[in-house]
Design a protein around this motif. Sequence first.
Motif, mmCIF file in Angstrom:
data_model
loop_
_atom_site.group_PDB
_atom_site.id
_atom_site.type_symbol
_atom_site.label_atom_id
_atom_site.label_comp_id
_atom_site.label_asym_id
_atom_site.label_seq_id
_atom_site.Cartn_x
_atom_site.Cartn_y
_atom_site.Cartn_z
ATOM 1 N N GLN A 167 0.825 -1.211 0.000
ATOM 2 C CA GLN A 167 0.000 0.000 0.000
ATOM 3 C C GLN A 167 0.854 1.253 0.000
ATOM 4 O OE1 GLN A 167 -2.805 0.540 3.239
ATOM 5 N NE2 GLN A 167 -3.434 2.539 2.455
ATOM 6 N N PHE A 168 1.950 1.261 0.752
ATOM 7 C CA PHE A 168 2.804 2.446 0.752
ATOM 8 C C PHE A 168 3.327 2.731 -0.652
ATOM 9 C CE2 PHE A 168 3.810 1.096 5.318
ATOM 10 C CZ PHE A 168 2.889 1.971 5.858
ATOM 11 N N VAL A 169 3.748 1.687 -1.358
ATOM 12 C CA VAL A 169 4.252 1.858 -2.721
ATOM 13 C C VAL A 169 3.150 2.371 -3.632
ATOM 14 C CG1 VAL A 169 5.158 0.631 -4.738
ATOM 15 C CG2 VAL A 169 6.073 0.130 -2.460
ATOM 16 N N ARG A 170 1.977 1.760 -3.550
ATOM 17 C CA ARG A 170 0.881 2.158 -4.431
ATOM 18 C C ARG A 170 0.397 3.572 -4.131
ATOM 19 N NH1 ARG A 170 -3.178 -0.302 -3.119
ATOM 20 N NH2 ARG A 170 -2.558 -1.865 -1.577
ATOM 21 N N ASP A 171 0.321 3.925 -2.864
ATOM 22 C CA ASP A 171 -0.130 5.274 -2.508
ATOM 23 C C ASP A 171 0.894 6.329 -2.918
ATOM 24 O OD1 ASP A 171 -2.427 4.195 -1.452
ATOM 25 O OD2 ASP A 171 -1.938 4.618 0.648
ATOM 26 N N ALA A 172 2.174 6.034 -2.723
ATOM 27 C CA ALA A 172 3.214 7.025 -3.029
ATOM 28 C C ALA A 172 3.289 7.328 -4.521
ATOM 29 C CB ALA A 172 4.573 6.524 -2.532
ATOM 30 N N ARG A 173 2.897 6.388 -5.350
ATOM 31 C CA ARG A 173 3.097 6.541 -6.797
ATOM 32 C C ARG A 173 2.349 7.737 -7.369
ATOM 33 N NH1 ARG A 173 4.583 7.685 -10.904
ATOM 34 N NH2 ARG A 173 4.893 6.455 -12.804
ATOM 35 N N ILE A 174 1.157 8.029 -6.867
ATOM 36 C CA ILE A 174 0.342 9.093 -7.457
ATOM 37 C C ILE A 174 0.986 10.461 -7.282
ATOM 38 C CG2 ILE A 174 -1.072 9.369 -5.368
ATOM 39 C CD1 ILE A 174 -2.081 9.953 -9.069
ATOM 40 N N ALA A 175 1.770 10.632 -6.224
ATOM 41 C CA ALA A 175 2.336 11.955 -5.950
ATOM 42 C C ALA A 175 3.297 12.407 -7.050
ATOM 43 C CB ALA A 175 3.041 11.953 -4.593
ATOM 44 N N GLN A 176 3.861 11.468 -7.799
ATOM 45 C CA GLN A 176 4.722 11.829 -8.923
ATOM 46 C C GLN A 176 3.923 12.341 -10.116
ATOM 47 O OE1 GLN A 176 6.491 7.730 -8.696
ATOM 48 N NE2 GLN A 176 8.358 8.815 -9.207
ATOM 49 N N ILE A 177 2.617 12.072 -10.116
ATOM 50 C CA ILE A 177 1.785 12.337 -11.287
ATOM 51 C C ILE A 177 0.924 13.582 -11.108
ATOM 52 C CG2 ILE A 177 -0.074 11.417 -12.733
ATOM 53 C CD1 ILE A 177 0.988 8.595 -12.040
ATOM 54 N N TYR A 178 0.166 13.646 -10.009
ATOM 55 C CA TYR A 178 -0.799 14.751 -9.939
ATOM 56 C C TYR A 178 -0.180 16.042 -9.426
ATOM 57 C CZ TYR A 178 -2.069 13.204 -5.044
ATOM 58 O OH TYR A 178 -2.097 12.843 -3.725
ATOM 59 N N GLU A 179 -0.959 17.102 -9.552
ATOM 60 C CA GLU A 179 -0.505 18.461 -9.258
ATOM 61 C C GLU A 179 0.672 18.848 -10.158
ATOM 62 O OE1 GLU A 179 -1.669 21.709 -8.087
ATOM 63 O OE2 GLU A 179 -2.581 20.064 -6.982
ATOM 64 N N GLY A 180 0.628 18.386 -11.402
ATOM 65 C CA GLY A 180 1.697 18.632 -12.359
ATOM 66 C C GLY A 180 2.695 17.498 -12.326
ATOM 67 N N ALA A 181 2.657 16.615 -13.344
ATOM 68 C CA ALA A 181 3.576 15.474 -13.388
ATOM 69 C C ALA A 181 5.014 15.968 -13.277
ATOM 70 C CB ALA A 181 3.367 14.688 -14.680
ATOM 71 N N ASN A 182 5.893 15.108 -12.804
ATOM 72 C CA ASN A 182 7.242 15.562 -12.472
ATOM 73 C C ASN A 182 8.045 16.034 -13.678
ATOM 74 O OD1 ASN A 182 6.649 15.137 -9.842
ATOM 75 N ND2 ASN A 182 7.961 13.355 -9.560
ATOM 76 N N GLY A 183 7.759 15.485 -14.856
ATOM 77 C CA GLY A 183 8.391 16.023 -16.053
ATOM 78 C C GLY A 183 7.993 17.462 -16.306
ATOM 79 N N VAL A 184 6.735 17.789 -15.992
ATOM 80 C CA VAL A 184 6.254 19.161 -16.134
ATOM 81 C C VAL A 184 6.921 20.062 -15.095
ATOM 82 C CG1 VAL A 184 4.216 20.634 -16.023
ATOM 83 C CG2 VAL A 184 4.076 18.393 -17.127
ATOM 84 N N GLN A 185 7.137 19.543 -13.899
ATOM 85 C CA GLN A 185 7.845 20.326 -12.882
ATOM 86 C C GLN A 185 9.250 20.684 -13.364
ATOM 87 O OE1 GLN A 185 6.212 21.334 -10.192
ATOM 88 N NE2 GLN A 185 4.428 20.092 -10.736
ATOM 89 N N ALA A 186 9.917 19.718 -13.996
ATOM 90 C CA ALA A 186 11.264 19.965 -14.502
ATOM 91 C C ALA A 186 11.252 21.014 -15.612
ATOM 92 C CB ALA A 186 11.869 18.658 -15.007
ATOM 93 N N LEU A 187 10.260 20.926 -16.509
ATOM 94 C CA LEU A 187 10.151 21.916 -17.576
ATOM 95 C C LEU A 187 9.856 23.302 -17.011
ATOM 96 C CD1 LEU A 187 8.091 19.918 -20.234
ATOM 97 C CD2 LEU A 187 10.541 20.369 -20.233
ATOM 98 N N ASP A 188 9.011 23.359 -15.984
ATOM 99 C CA ASP A 188 8.695 24.632 -15.340
ATOM 100 C C ASP A 188 9.954 25.231 -14.708
ATOM 101 O OD1 ASP A 188 7.048 26.731 -14.171
ATOM 102 O OD2 ASP A 188 7.213 25.652 -12.280
ATOM 103 N N LEU A 189 10.746 24.373 -14.078
ATOM 104 C CA LEU A 189 11.965 24.840 -13.422
ATOM 105 C C LEU A 189 12.948 25.440 -14.433
ATOM 106 C CD1 LEU A 189 13.875 24.998 -10.940
ATOM 107 C CD2 LEU A 189 14.583 22.658 -11.492
ATOM 108 N N VAL A 190 13.229 24.697 -15.485
ATOM 109 C CA VAL A 190 14.228 25.133 -16.457
ATOM 110 C C VAL A 190 13.663 26.156 -17.430
ATOM 111 C CG1 VAL A 190 15.702 24.354 -18.361
ATOM 112 C CG2 VAL A 190 15.583 23.028 -16.238
#
Length: 587
Positions: free
Chosen positions: A423-446
């Motif tokens: 459950q910890f693995v499954r629950d943690a996975r969504i945080a990389q996706i929502y509120e702006g997927a992490n690839g989008v965070q990187a694009l926003d940063l750079v």
Amino acid sequence: MPSYTAPIKDMQFLLHQVLNVSASDIAGYADLDEAFTAAVLEEAGKVASDLLAPLNASGDREGCTLENGVVRTPKGFKAAFAAMKDGGWTALDCDPAYGGQGLPYLMGTAVGEIFVSANMAFNMYQGLTHGAYSAIHTHGTEAQKQTYLPKLISCDWTGTMNLTEPHCGTDLGLMRTRAEPQDDGSYKITGTKIFISAGDHDLAENIIHLVLAKAPGGGEGTKGISLFIVPKRLVGADGALGARNAVSVGKIEDKMGIHGNATCVMNYDGATGYLLGDLHKGMRAMFTMMNEARLGVGLQGYAVAEAAYQNAAAYARDRLQGRAVTGAQNPTGPADALIVHPDIRRSLMDQKSFVEGARAFTFWSAQMIDASVRNKDADAEGMVSLLIPVLKGFLTDRGFETAVQAQQIWGGHGYIEDNPMSQFVRDARIAQIYEGANGVQALDLVGRKLAQDGGKHVMAFFDLIKTFLKQNADDPQMAPYLEPLKKASKDVQAATMFFISQAAKNPNAALAGSYDFMLMMGHTCLGLIWAKIAKAALAATTDPDFHAAKLITARYYMTRQLPATALHLARIESGADPVMALPEAAF
């Protein structure tokens, strides 16, 4: 059932020895003495252990159901939600003018971590409500504030944010949901939104949806988007609840994790909505709460990892497997505990050094948000805006990796649903996706944050590290922490200069390296915060074992994790060719 104990001692150390909150000039911080913060955190820890954690696994197994248009949460959630409301936890850092307790955002962050670690899916109901509260508090008319904020603060009503559509995720300019103006000043909202966390449930008497939609005259793309308040049940002028609005649940998504939270498809069929903020300025209103929202998701990344780490460490101490290569450590037993083996210790140190560093990074960022809001500190606002995509992206990536590492320590038992690790693995996975997927965070940063205000904020970040290095250069005890930090900072600066040199002639080179840059910045931020932790631990005169453990963990991060910046720099400087060379047809 998973076990969880709030890390109050570590939080207190950060608040009072690293961040020194009660001596800060941020409005309201003078009241945060050690006795007060301990009382709040200890009580929150009891709520987490006694009320929320016991519902985590059962809520995951049962999930939410949709029957005849009614969404029902797992057993025990309603009673727990009522207890949270009665305890005033939903009002902790909200405006006293509307019924809040007025504590700093930092305290809300610390308490939020405790609740997320205990039960992430449950805490999302009040967490999303806080986001709706913040948006209305910032952009609403006084009448809107009086109507909605007291009920949102108490969580008698809860809130959501409706952005995503079936054909439209990150690219909100493709949005099709429409808002037609009415003679009475309201709008009719028509469209479908998906992936709406806490979109409907049985925990509150009303749900206040904040919906992005396009009103006439706004033009194409994101410039035409406005933000609307769309209640599940209409609210009369006297505040009384009226008829059901024309908004319904199409389905509950069947997700990988966070089963206890109702993630809904929401259908708006000419629903009555009210403009929030300025017409055609909905993106501005949405971005107002982005720092807070993305910090909250970054917090989810490490908070779930904290719970996973606690269970992994306990298992490693108890599980007997093999013998230590240096000789039996448990000679009277059939085998030694897992924790004697170097690779298990490596994994646990990876987990421990990440979680504790991530917590410190998050608390520091929350302090900067308080400075920007409470003291109108523009420099703090600029710095936290630069670092938020790093915090969200890095902490959720590493948080998921940490949960997987914790699961690995359990071996095959970690893969069995009778145990908590899956459950910890499954629950943690969504945080990389929502509120702006992490690839989008990187694009926003750079793509945006590095050049924001002429590069002022990234230069301030480099100056912050440079000043810290200079201030502590004459302390030989700090040398093990300063030299790795100095190298990491130089790597980040070299990557930044590479982006500047390539920006005009080869923009793909910058974007191809954006993800590595986000991770490089994340490591450097944790390197800086671990150096600050080491300085505080060296200065401490009490509890030598606790502070010695901090120094050992800090050295581990500096020697085993922080050198990753060199790898990321090498990738960045390879440019776009390795990434873009393969023809599309070859994929």
